[in-house]
Motif scaffolding. Structure first.
Motif, mmCIF file in Angstrom:
data_model
loop_
_atom_site.group_PDB
_atom_site.id
_atom_site.type_symbol
_atom_site.label_atom_id
_atom_site.label_comp_id
_atom_site.label_asym_id
_atom_site.label_seq_id
_atom_site.Cartn_x
_atom_site.Cartn_y
_atom_site.Cartn_z
ATOM 1 N N UNK A 138 13.961 45.877 28.888
ATOM 2 C CA UNK A 138 13.198 46.639 28.104
ATOM 3 C C UNK A 138 11.517 46.252 27.929
ATOM 4 N N UNK A 139 11.694 44.710 28.377
ATOM 5 C CA UNK A 139 10.139 44.557 28.616
ATOM 6 C C UNK A 139 9.333 45.092 29.876
ATOM 7 N N UNK A 140 10.226 45.502 30.780
ATOM 8 C CA UNK A 140 9.472 46.101 31.741
ATOM 9 C C UNK A 140 8.944 47.577 31.358
ATOM 10 N N UNK A 141 9.478 48.130 30.505
ATOM 11 C CA UNK A 141 8.985 49.319 29.733
ATOM 12 C C UNK A 141 7.944 48.952 28.971
ATOM 13 N N UNK A 142 7.982 47.805 28.022
ATOM 14 C CA UNK A 142 6.725 47.267 27.527
ATOM 15 C C UNK A 142 5.533 47.264 28.442
ATOM 16 N N UNK A 143 5.589 46.568 29.295
ATOM 17 C CA UNK A 143 4.596 46.592 30.524
ATOM 18 C C UNK A 143 4.124 47.770 31.170
ATOM 19 N N UNK A 144 5.103 48.763 31.291
ATOM 20 C CA UNK A 144 4.765 50.030 31.801
ATOM 21 C C UNK A 144 3.866 51.012 30.891
ATOM 22 N N UNK A 145 4.174 50.912 29.551
ATOM 23 C CA UNK A 145 3.591 51.792 28.801
ATOM 24 C C UNK A 145 2.040 51.570 28.786
ATOM 25 N N UNK A 146 1.503 50.251 28.338
ATOM 26 C CA UNK A 146 0.094 50.155 28.321
ATOM 27 C C UNK A 146 -0.453 50.532 29.595
ATOM 28 N N UNK A 147 0.255 49.859 30.891
ATOM 29 C CA UNK A 147 -0.490 50.258 32.185
ATOM 30 C C UNK A 147 -0.705 51.690 32.404
ATOM 31 N N UNK A 168 3.362 55.572 21.118
ATOM 32 C CA UNK A 168 4.378 54.796 22.051
ATOM 33 C C UNK A 168 4.020 53.699 22.539
ATOM 34 N N UNK A 169 2.548 53.548 22.925
ATOM 35 C CA UNK A 169 2.119 52.127 23.295
ATOM 36 C C UNK A 169 2.191 51.425 22.153
ATOM 37 N N UNK A 170 1.698 51.661 20.863
ATOM 38 C CA UNK A 170 1.843 50.781 19.777
ATOM 39 C C UNK A 170 3.385 50.116 19.749
ATOM 40 N N UNK A 171 4.321 51.091 19.955
ATOM 41 C CA UNK A 171 5.663 50.893 19.742
ATOM 42 C C UNK A 171 6.100 49.748 20.889
ATOM 43 N N UNK A 172 5.324 49.815 21.937
ATOM 44 C CA UNK A 172 5.836 48.887 23.090
ATOM 45 C C UNK A 172 5.188 47.526 22.803
ATOM 46 N N UNK A 173 3.953 47.505 22.293
ATOM 47 C CA UNK A 173 3.369 46.145 21.965
ATOM 48 C C UNK A 173 4.230 45.582 20.817
ATOM 49 N N UNK A 174 4.505 46.391 19.841
ATOM 50 C CA UNK A 174 5.389 45.771 18.633
ATOM 51 C C UNK A 174 6.562 45.175 19.198
ATOM 52 N N UNK A 175 7.376 45.849 20.034
ATOM 53 C CA UNK A 175 8.698 45.433 20.545
ATOM 54 C C UNK A 175 8.282 44.166 21.501
#
Lengths: 541, 187
Positions: A138-147, A168-175
Motif C-alpha cells: 500500500x505504501x507504493x500507492x502512497x508514493x504514487x498518488x502525490x507523484x 485522495x492524496x490527503x488519504x495517501x499521506x494520512x495512511x
C-alpha cells in the motif's frame, strides 16, 4: 478517461472477495458466541476466526478499496493515464501475496493473536511478515498518488488540483504516516521475538505504537467514503457540490488531527500518564470537526439537487430527492449510521465515560457501526457507480441494489444496537462464548441473539452485493462515457496555496504526532525493566 | 448581467451560512471538550497520574504482589488497599471482598500477557499490562456481588477468565480483618 481498467478492477475484485470471506467468518462468530449455539466449538477456532476477520477487514479490504479507487480518481480527475503503472501492479501483488502469507499461519492456528497483535503474545513470524507486505504494497500507492499530483501540477501550473485528487492524496499521506506506528511495533519489537532473536518485549510500548496506527487507520478507511460523499453524490443526483473550499478544509483537518489522538485507546492503560491522555482526549474532540462540516456540506448539496428538481419548503425538499438512486440511498443510510456512530465516538472520547464502556461490546458495536456501516455502505456505492466505467457494461439491477443497501443498513442496526446495549451492561469483548446460565450474564442473552440475527442479514446483503457485481460483469457491452466528479456550485475564482498543496499540513501532521507521542514513547523506551518475557502462541517451541 | 449579480449574491450567502455552521461546530466541540475537562478536574476523575512498574518475572518472589500480600487489607488511615494479579486464565484472588462506602485503592498487574478487568454494574475498568501497575481509586455504594471478567484477549482460555467481587458491610469486613491481615472471599 480510465485507461488502466484492469488494474482498478483487480483491486476492487480482490477487495470484495476478501470482504466476502471475512463476512462469512464474522457471521459465524456472531452465531458461535450467542445463546443460539448450544454446542461450543473449540474456543481456539473462534480466536483464529477473529484474527482472520480482523486482519482481512482491517488491513486488506479497505486498503485495496483505497488503492483501486485512488487509481480511478487519478485517471478520471486528472484526465491522463496513471504514472507508475508497473509500480501499481507491483503494489497490488505485494498486497495479494502478503494477505495469503499472513492467512496461512492464521488458518493453521499458529497466530491467533487477533489483528491488534497483543504482545507479549507472539505468533508465527509469517503472520507479521504478511501484514508488513500488505502495508509495503500500500505504501507504493502512497508514493504514487502525490507523484501523480505533482506531475499534473507541473503540466497545469495555473489550475487548482481537482477536489477528488486532492482528497485522495490527503488519504495517501494520512495512511503513509499512520502505518508507521504499527510498522515500528512489528519491525523493531514483535518480529525479532517471533524470529527467535529476542525473548522479551515491552508490551506497554507496543500498545502505544499500535495506538498511533489504530485510530487514524479508521480515517484512512473513511477517506474513500468522504470522497464519494463530496465528489460522487452531488453529480449522481444531478446537483452541485455546495462548497469546494470547505471540502478541502475537511480533508486537511483529517490529515492534521487524525494521528495525535490514538492514546484515547489507552485511557485505561497504566503505561501512559494522565497528561497525555488529556491531550489526546482534546484532540479527539477536534477530529469531530471535519465530520460536522462534511454533514452540513453534503446535506446542503442534496438540497441544491432537490431544489433543481422542483423540491420546495423547509423540509419538503427531502421528499423531492431521487430516492430511487442507489447512490443517494447509500449516502443517506451512511449518514444515519455515521450520526449514531459519531455520537458513540464522542462518548468514547472522554475518559470518564470511556471507563464504563472500555473493552466492552459497546466498542465492538461502535466501530462496526462506523466502519462496517457508514464506511462500507459507501464502498458499495463507489463500486455501483464505477462498475459500468470499469467493465464497459451497464449495471441495471437497481431494485436489487436498493434491497441490498437497505438490508445492509437494517442488518447493521440490528447487529450493533444490541451490541452497544450489552456493552453498557458490562459484557466484555473478544470472548468465544459466555455462560448465559449465570444470573449475572443471562439478561444479555436476548440482545446477543439479536446481534446474531443481524449478522445473518449482513451476510445476505453481502451475497446480494456480489450478485449485482457479477451480473454487471455479464451484462451486454455499453459505453458508459467519461467518468466525472461533481462540480462545485460556485467555482472558486482562485484557490489559496494552502488549500491546493500539502507542505504546511504535512509539517503539522508530523509535528503534532511528535508532540503528542514523542514523550510517552521516549519515556517507555528508556524504561528497560518493563521488557517482559514473550508468550508464544500456537506452535510448541 | 443580472444573472452575474445573482450569482455573486448567492455565493456570498452560501459562504455566510457555511461560516455560521463552522462556528457552531467549533462551539459544539469546544463545549464537549470543556465539559470533559471541567468534570475531570472538578470531580477528580482523571486517569492514573503516573506510571508505576512491576517485573512479572519476580512478582511471586518479592515486592507488593507476592502471594501472601494479595487480597484486601485495611490501612492505618481506615482506607482499604486491594492487590490483585491477572494471569492466563484467572485472577488472584479469584474473588475479591471489599467493604461498603470505604475509599479503596485498587492495585493490580499482570503476571504474563496483557489482561484487563472490569467490574460489571460499576464504572471500574482497567487494563493489566505486564511490567506496569494499574492503580485505581474506587468506592462501592451498594452491597452485593459483581462479576469481574477479563476484558482483553489473553489467549485461548480468555472466555473462562471471570473473577468476582463481593461487597460486604463495613463492620463485617473489619471483624474479618481482625483475624487475617489479607482478606479474600474464602477467608
Amino acid at each position: 478517461m480510465l485507461t488502466n481498467k484492469r488494474l482498478i478492477l483487480s483491486h476492487f475484485w480482490l477487495a470484495f472477495i476478501v470482504f466476502g470471506a471475512a463476512l462469512v467468518l464474522g457471521a459465524w462468530q456472531m452465531f458461535e458466541r450467542s445463546p443460539l449455539n448450544a454446542w461450543h466449538f473449540n474456543p481456539e477456532f473462534y480466536y483464529r476466526s477473529v484474527t482472520a476477520h480482523g486482519s482481512a477487514m482491517g488491513y486488506v479490504f479497505p486498503t485495496l478499496i483505497a488503492m483501486g479507487f485512488g487509481y480511478a480518481i487519478t485517471e478520471a480527475s486528472l484526465e491522463k493515464p496513471l504514472v507508475g503503472r508497473r509500480w501499481a501492479w507491483a503494489g497490488f501483488f505485494l498486497v495479494a501475496v502478503g494477505a495469503v502469507v499472513a492467512m496461512i499461519p492464521v488458518s493453521l492456528g499458529l497466530a491467533s493473536v487477533l489483528y491488534t497483535f497483543y504482545p507479549p503474545m507472539v505468533g508465527n513470524p509469517f503472520y507479521y511478515i504478511g501484514v508488513v507486505m500488505v502495508v509495503v504494497g500500500s505504501w507504493i500507492w502512497v508514493a504514487l498518488m502525490p507523484i501523480n499530483m505533482a506531475v499534473w501540477k507541473r503540466e497545469n501550473p495555473d489550475k487548482p488540483v481537482p477536489l477528488a485528487m486532492f482528497a485522495n492524496v490527503a488519504g495517501s499521506y494520512l495512511w503513509g504516516w499512520t502505518a508507521v506506528g504499527a510498522a515500528l511495533e512489528i519491525i523493531f519489537q514483535i518480529l525479532p521475538v517471533a524470529l527467535g532473536l529476542k525473548s522479551t518485549i515491552d508490551a506497554g510500548l507496543a500498545r502505544v505504537f499500535f495506538s498511533w496506527t489504530l485510530h487514524a487507520i479508521v480515517y484512512f478507511w473513511l477517506i474513500p467514503t468522504y470522497i464519494a460523499y463530496y465528489t460522487i453524490l452531488p453529480r449522481a443526483i444531478g446537483g452541485r457540490l455546495y462548497s469546494d473550499a470547505m471540502a478541502r478544509i475537511s480533508f486537511i483537518l483529517f490529515v492534521v488531527v487524525a494521528m495525535p489522538i490514538g492514546v484515547h485507546h489507552l485511557f485505561a492503560d497504566p503505561q501512559v500518564g494522565a497528561g497525555f491522555k488529556f491531550m489526546h482526549s482534546v484532540f479527539t474532540g477536534l477530529v469531530a470537526l471535519p465530520t460536522l462540516l462534511t454533514v452540513f456540506t453534503i446535506c446542503a448539496s442534496a438540497e441544491i439537487a432537490s431544489r433543481l428538481r422542483g423540491g420546495r419548503g423547509a423540509f419538503g425538499w427531502v421528499r423531492a430527492l431521487p430516492w430511487q438512486n442507489p447512490i443517494l440511498l447509500a449516502t443517506a443510510l451512511s449518514l444515519v449510521m455515521l450520526g449514531f456512530g459519531g455520537a458513540g465516538g464522542l462518548i468514547n472520547m472522554s475518559y470518564q465515560l470511556d471507563a464504563s464502556v472500555h473493552n466492552t461490546q459497546w466498542i465492538t458495536g461502535h466501530f462496526h457501526l462506523i466502519f462496517g456501516g457508514a464506511i462500507v455502505i459507501m464502498y458499495f456505492a463507489i463500486a455501483y457507480d464505477l462498475w459500468p466505467h470499469l467493465t464497459g457494461r451497464a449495471l441495471e439491477s437497481f431494485g436489487l441494489m436498493r434491497t441490498q443497501l437497505w438490508l445492509w443498513f437494517t442488518g447493521m442496526i440490528v447487529t450493533t444496537f444490541p451490541w452497544h446495549y450489552v456493552g453498557i451492561l458490562g459484557m466484555p469483548r473478544r470472548m468465544a462464548f459466555y455462560d448465559y446460565a449465570n444470573p449475572a450474564i443471562s439478561p444479555q442473552a436476548f440482545s446477543v441473539s439479536m446481534s446474531a440475527v443481524g449478522g445473518l442479514m449482513l451476510l445476505t446483503s453481502g451475497v446480494l452485493f456480489l450478485i449485482v457485481l457479477i451480473r454487471g460483469q455479464r451484462a451486454p457491452a455499453s459505453e458508459a462515457g467519461a467518468y466525472r466528479f461533481s462540480v462545485p456550485l460556485h467555482m472558486p475564482a482562485r484557490i489559496p496555496v494552502a488549500l491546493n498543496s500539502f507542505g504546511l499540513w504535512l509539517a503539522l501532521m508530523i509535528g503534532l504526532t511528535v508532540v503528542n507521542y514523542g514523550y510517552p514513547i521516549a519515556q517507555l523506551m528508556v524504561l528497560n525493566e518493563t521488557n517482559v518475557p514473550a508468550v508464544y502462541v500456537g506452535a510448541s517451541r | 448581467m443580472a444573472v452575474e449579480t445573482d450569482h455573486g449574491i448567492g455565493e456570498a450567502v452560501a459562504a455566510r451560512i457555511e461560516r455560521r455552521w463552522a462556528t457552531l461546530s467549533i462551539v459544539i466541540v469546544g463545549v464537549l471538550v470543556g465539559m470533559a475537562t471541567f468534570i475531570g478536574i472538578h470531580q477528580a476523575t482523571m486517569p492514573q497520574g503516573r506510571v508505576e512498574t512491576a517485573d512479572p518475572g519476580t512478582l511471586h518472589l518479592s515486592g507488593e504482589f507476592i502471594e501472601s500480600n494479595l487480597g484486601s487489607a485495611v490501612e492505618a488511615d481506615g482506607s482499604v488497599t486491594v492487590r490483585a494479579i491477572g494471569q492466563q486464565y484467572s485472577f488472584t484472588p479469584q474473588c475479591v471482598v471489599v467493604p461498603l462506602e470505604t475509599p479503596i485503592n485498587f492495585r493490580a498487574t499482570s503476571a504474563d500477557v496483557v489482561h484487563g478487568l472490569l467490574i460489571e454494574g460499576t464504572n471500574i475498568n482497567t487494563m493489566l499490562v505486564p511490567g506496569y501497575v494499574s492503580v485505581l481509586p474506587i468506592r462501592f455504594k451498594a452491597l452485593g456481588e459483581h462479576v469481574m471478567p477479563c476484558q482483553e484477549f489473553c489467549g485461548i482460555g480468555h472466555q473462562g477468565m471471570w473473577g468476582k467481587v463481593k461487597v460486604v458491610d463495613k463492620t463485617e469486613f473489619l471483624n474479618r480483618t481482625a483475624a487475617k491481615r489479607r482478606l479474600t472471599c474464602v477467608d
